[in-house]
Design an enzyme around this catalytic site. Structure first.
Site, mmCIF file in Angstrom:
data_model
loop_
_atom_site.group_PDB
_atom_site.id
_atom_site.type_symbol
_atom_site.label_atom_id
_atom_site.label_comp_id
_atom_site.label_asym_id
_atom_site.label_seq_id
_atom_site.Cartn_x
_atom_site.Cartn_y
_atom_site.Cartn_z
ATOM 1 N N ALA A 239 0.782 -1.233 0.000
ATOM 2 C CA ALA A 239 0.000 0.000 0.000
ATOM 3 C C ALA A 239 0.818 1.290 0.000
ATOM 4 C CB ALA A 239 -0.947 0.015 1.199
ATOM 5 N N ASP A 292 4.722 -9.242 5.456
ATOM 6 C CA ASP A 292 5.182 -9.651 4.137
ATOM 7 C C ASP A 292 3.948 -9.994 3.312
ATOM 8 O OD1 ASP A 292 6.178 -10.894 1.872
ATOM 9 O OD2 ASP A 292 7.572 -12.187 2.957
ATOM 10 N N GLY A 293 3.748 -9.301 2.214
ATOM 11 C CA GLY A 293 2.560 -9.518 1.392
ATOM 12 C C GLY A 293 2.442 -10.930 0.858
ATOM 13 N N CYS A 362 4.217 0.311 -12.310
ATOM 14 C CA CYS A 362 4.502 1.584 -12.978
ATOM 15 C C CYS A 362 5.725 1.418 -13.870
ATOM 16 C CB CYS A 362 4.673 2.719 -11.974
ATOM 17 S SG CYS A 362 5.929 2.426 -10.714
#
Length: 436
Positions: A239, A292-293, A362
């Site tokens: 996020a 940790d994602g 990105c």
């Protein structure tokens, strides 16, 4: 001595931004072809921003102020185009099977990869010795010629070889349907203002800091792609610094936004941003976690945004500090595709059946965009019983064409590319819906 000093001075001037640009010239130019010069100079030029009006501030007069300066509501422009697009789509098939997808793969993506191969084959050994060393080891014509049993590479050379492998996207067939979804939901509560193409005006600094916030206009597309509905529980898996999570809150749809990040300092920055823009009575909808994602597995979210760490193209060519193309970070660069794949798989595991995951970056890198979606889908099919489908978000290209430039040959997702008149992006996004 003078020649030596001149050579040393030239080497010293070759910084991390130069390394990033050299990498992009090698791997992006074959993909984007004639569009690459425009993209390249746009990346090196100050990008444009858009303004999101803060819905949590009453009597916000800044929208009218910006309109007086010439800024336009880009979502209102998109709504005007949406009706025409809907009429067009009613005349086409609403579903593309995996067999159709294989045709797309042969006719489009493989051609792009072939152009990459042609480009690399024309690079001299002096320009790209690492790639040539791979070719020489895998394309031996004369098997009777004596060759050593194995070639021993230095650690640095092995790293460079692995970086080449990780940077090239090789399209493969995967078992997934690509379907036509419902029309894009353009939240009437979200107000995004930007200056028209060719207008290089800049937004003034806000007199009151929490009235509005600025971000790249392309950054709102992954948020819109989430298709948020009232009562949704949203996980923003990576996020920080918080722009997309804050934009999601401005739609006034989700009941809860769980903002997660692995970095304590980045998460603290996100918390500061949320405190600045979201009053106490609304902040109860925001939760933050420092995890940790890759460890999220509980199936408990309606929507998941997986905005992964990536090449961050603009930052890499403009900020010569410790950016990703520093020689000291080569191992981190090599590890990006694995990390990105694991994060996307985690998002797909913790979304509810019927819910969707939006994967975004990105970067212009095909390997980190369509390549990661392909890798995750393949592993999902081989290692789990989770079934998904890709939702074709081509509508975004049409309804946001007044504001953004798009690359129209991605296989799974959509990609905003920078251009001189519409200097936003890059931003890749792909929506995957879990169906079982």
């Amino acid at each position: 001595d003078e020649d030596y000093l001149a050579s040393a001075e030239t080497i010293s001037k070759f910084n991390n931004c130069d390394r990033a640009l050299e990498n992009f010239d090698l791997y992006y130019k074959p993909v984007y072809g004639e569009r690459w010069p425009s993209i390249r100079i746009s990346l090196l030029t100050a990008k444009k921003s858009c303004v999101i009006i803060n819905n949590f501030v009453t009597e916000n007069e800044y929208g009218d102020t910006f309109s007086d300066l010439g800024a336009v509501d880009i979502l209102e422009l998109a709504r005007k185009r949406q009706t025409a697009y809907a009429n067009k789509m009613n005349k086409t098939n609403i579903k593309q099977s995996s067999l159709d997808q294989a045709d797309v793969l042969r006719n489009v993506s493989s051609d792009q990869y072939a152009s990459q191969e042609d480009n690399y084959s024309n690079v001299s050994e002096e320009q790209n010795p690492v790639y040539d060393s791979i070719i020489s080891e895998t394309d031996r014509k004369n098997l009777d010629l004596f060759m050593p049993a194995q070639v021993v590479y230095s650690d640095h050379m092995e790293q460079r070889i692995e970086e080449v492998r990780q940077s090239i996207y090789t399209p493969q067939d995967v078992k997934v349907d690509i379907v036509q979804p419902a029309p894009v939901s353009l939240s009437v509560d979200l107000t995004a203002l930007a200056f028209p193409p060719g207008d290089v005006n800049m937004f003034p600094e806000p007199k009151t800091q929490n009235r509005h916030f600025m971000l790249d206009a392309s950054s709102i597309l992954p948020v819109l792609a989430l298709d948020l509905h009232a009562g949704n529980r949203l996980l923003d898996l990576c996020a920080a610094p918080g722009g997309k999570g804050l934009a999601a809150l401005q739609t006034l749809k989700p009941d809860q936004v769980l903002c997660n990040d692995i970095s304590k300092s980045r998460l603290n920055r996100l918390k500061s941003i949320m405190r600045l823009y979201v009053p106490d009575e609304h902040r109860v909808r925001i939760k933050t976690t420092l995890r940790d994602g890759q460890k999220f597995t509980q199936q408990e979210f309606d929507k998941v945004l997986v905005d992964v760490p990536c090449n961050t193209d603009r930052h890499s060519v403009l900020d010569g500090g410790r950016n990703l193309f520093s020689p000291a970070r080569i191992q981190e660069r090599i590890g990006l595709p694995k990390l990105q794949t694991e994060l996307l798989l985690s998002g797909l595991q913790c979304v509810k059946v019927g819910g969707c995951v939006v994967y975004s970056t990105c970067t212009l890198s095909p390997a980190q965009n369509d390549g990661i979606v392909q890798s995750a889908l393949d592993r999902l099919w081989r290692e789990t019983n989770i079934s998904v489908e890709i939702e074709d978000l081509a509508e975004f290209r049409h309804i946001f064409s007044d504001t953004l430039s798009f690359y129209d040959s991605c296989r799974f997702g959509q990609l905003v590319i920078p251009s001189l008149s519409k200097n936003f992006g890059p931003m890749y996004f792909c929506r995957i819906r879990r169906i079982s």
